[in-house]
Design an enzyme around this catalytic site. Structure first.
Site, short mmCIF file in Angstrom:
data_model
loop_
_atom_site.label_atom_id
_atom_site.label_comp_id
_atom_site.label_asym_id
_atom_site.label_seq_id
_atom_site.Cartn_x
_atom_site.Cartn_y
_atom_site.Cartn_z
N ARG A 90 -3.91 4.66 3.27
CA ARG A 90 -4.55 3.55 2.57
C ARG A 90 -5.96 3.33 3.11
NH1 ARG A 90 -2.51 -2.81 2.27
NH2 ARG A 90 -4.39 -3.60 1.22
N ASN A 144 3.00 0.62 -5.69
CA ASN A 144 1.72 0.78 -6.38
C ASN A 144 1.30 2.25 -6.47
OD1 ASN A 144 0.93 -1.87 -7.06
ND2 ASN A 144 0.49 -2.30 -4.92
N CYS A 164 5.41 -6.76 -10.28
CA CYS A 164 4.22 -7.12 -9.50
C CYS A 164 4.30 -8.61 -9.20
CB CYS A 164 2.95 -6.80 -10.28
SG CYS A 164 1.41 -7.16 -9.40
N HIS A 194 -2.34 -4.93 -12.54
CA HIS A 194 -3.60 -5.15 -11.83
C HIS A 194 -4.81 -5.14 -12.77
CE1 HIS A 194 -1.91 -4.07 -7.58
NE2 HIS A 194 -1.28 -5.07 -8.17
N TYR A 244 -7.94 -8.83 -9.40
CA TYR A 244 -8.34 -7.42 -9.45
C TYR A 244 -9.47 -7.19 -10.44
CZ TYR A 244 -4.26 -6.24 -6.64
OH TYR A 244 -3.35 -6.16 -5.62
#
Length: 421
Positions: A90, A144, A164, A194, A244
């Site tokens: 990440r 995700n 989500c 998102h 987002y």
């Protein structure tokens, strides 16, 4: 009832366990299996999970295993919350895109594509194991990028619904601002995972009074601050975008900001180290307050509600989930995965009708759906050219030079996770 959580060694898990304990009347779990390849983390999380159940007098049995097949055997539902490559991967997703002047984020843009490429093959392998163990088991995907991963699962014929916590977070926030019970708040929540907007906030049910104008008039500053967006933008839109959308509406500002501070992954990694130390304390039998800063707020309540509905054990009849479009948004293919209110039951999720969307929203949804088509193709079939095309199609990238540079970086940073590279 048996549930399995793949990725059970996550520091998120005590949030989930707390919800299972508190909401046991809604979802009466008899056996819960936490599955994770990281045995050391699994021991710490599993120990705390058992203490939380004991503290709240939950009679269910919690076991842990590193063996996926053993963990999902005879499970009625399997929750996926895995992170292939961990926080180290990440951290790369959030940093190397900045070298090309693009947003570095784990679920959208180039970083989101990298995560999809690492994740889809692993999830599909797990799903096949679930299907062999119990063809009737439901898969609830919290991994995700949820939209792409859920679409991969559905296209492979799995019984899957994506989840989500953005919608339930808005529901709880709006309920506090309106001083009402969260169950009274229903959202006109529309878009992709998102990439969503709250077009209405209704009291009493999906057809109730729309109080969104009142919310914006009386609490617009608080909502804007929470989203880190200018109040004028929200007033001008007249809707509440997911946070987002800041990556799209203020891209260059966000890139400059991200270049001046440590990545979110670095912050989370430090937090996880502290949390795991806490989890190892044999006297701890509640989820620590620090966990609220880790993210995933209300995930447990959304997961319990969805699992209860899918397993025919109650649950809310209408929930915000990720599922096939099937004509709901007429400008998208039927097999696109959208995030909207849906009727949920033992047969799955059926989206509610959505009014015609303003082109401002429909256009971006269509663009990102096209990217997701290409992203899934790249995840399933591999190849540098497929990666390049997906990056070029993404509205946060969209330039040949950027897509070329990002393709090289993505492959270089993810070779160990890409069988074709």
């Amino acid at each position: 009832m048996k549930l399995a959580v793949v990725g059970g060694g996550s520091t998120y898990t005590p949030e989930l366990i707390d919800g299972f304990a508190r909401l046991r009347d809604t979802l009466p779990i008899e056996e819960l299996v936490l599955v994770d390849p990281a045995a050391d983390r699994l021991d710490l999380v599993g120990g705390l999970a058992r203490r939380i159940f004991a503290k709240q007098d939950h009679a269910g049995r919690i076991t842990t295993t590193t063996d996926i097949d053993a963990g999902v055997a005879d499970a009625d539902a399997v929750l996926l919350q895995l992170r292939v490559g961990g926080q180290a991967a990440r951290d790369k997703d959030e940093t190397w895109p900045l070298e090309c002047g693009c947003v570095g984020q784990e679920t959208t843009g180039a970083g989101g594509l990298a995560k999809a490429l690492r994740t889809v093959p692993v999830v599909l392998d797990i799903a096949e194991r679930v299907r062999r163990a119990n063809p009737d088991a439901w898969i609830i995907d919290f991994t995700n990028p949820v939209g792409i991963v859920t679409r991969a699962l559905l296209q492979a014929g799995h019984k899957a619904v994506g989840l989500c916590n953005v919608a339930i977070g808005f529901q709880r926030k709006f309920a506090r601002l309106l001083d009402v019970n969260p169950s009274e708040v229903h959202l006109d929540h529309v878009g992709l995972n998102h990439l969503t907007w709250e077009l209405g906030v209704r009291l009493g049910g999906p057809d109730g009074e729309n109080v969104l104008p009142k919310l914006l008039a009386e609490h617009g500053d608080a909502i804007a601050d929470d989203l880190r967006m200018d109040r004028k933008i929200i007033d001008r839109l007249g809707v509440v975008p997911s946070y987002y959308l800041r990556y799209f509406y203020a891209h260059d500002e966000v890139v400059r900001e991200l270049g001046t501070k440590p990545s979110r992954a670095a912050e989370v990694a430090a937090m996880e180290k502290e949390l795991l130390a806490m989890y190892g304390d044999p006297t701890l039998d509640t989820k620590p307050e620090l966990l609220a800063k880790r993210g995933g707020a209300f995930y447990s309540e959304a997961a319990v509600d969805l699992a209860a509905s899918l397993l025919g054990n109650g649950g809310s009849p209408v929930q915000v989930v990720n599922t096939y479009n099937n004509g709901t948004l007429p400008f998208l293919p039927d097999d696109a995965v959208i995030e909207v209110q849906a009727r949920v039951g033992h047969d799955g999720a059926t989206p509610l009708a959505v009014p015609a969307l303003d082109p401002l929203y429909a256009g971006l949804i269509a663009n990102v759906t096209a990217y997701e088509d290409l992203a899934l193709e790249a995840a399933l079939r591999g190849g540098r050219d497929r990666v390049f095309k997906a990056l070029l199609a993404h509205p946060l990238i969209g330039q040949y030079e950027y897509a070329e540079g990002l393709t090289d970086r993505l492959i270089a940073h993810n070779r160990e996770h890409l069988a074709w590279a």
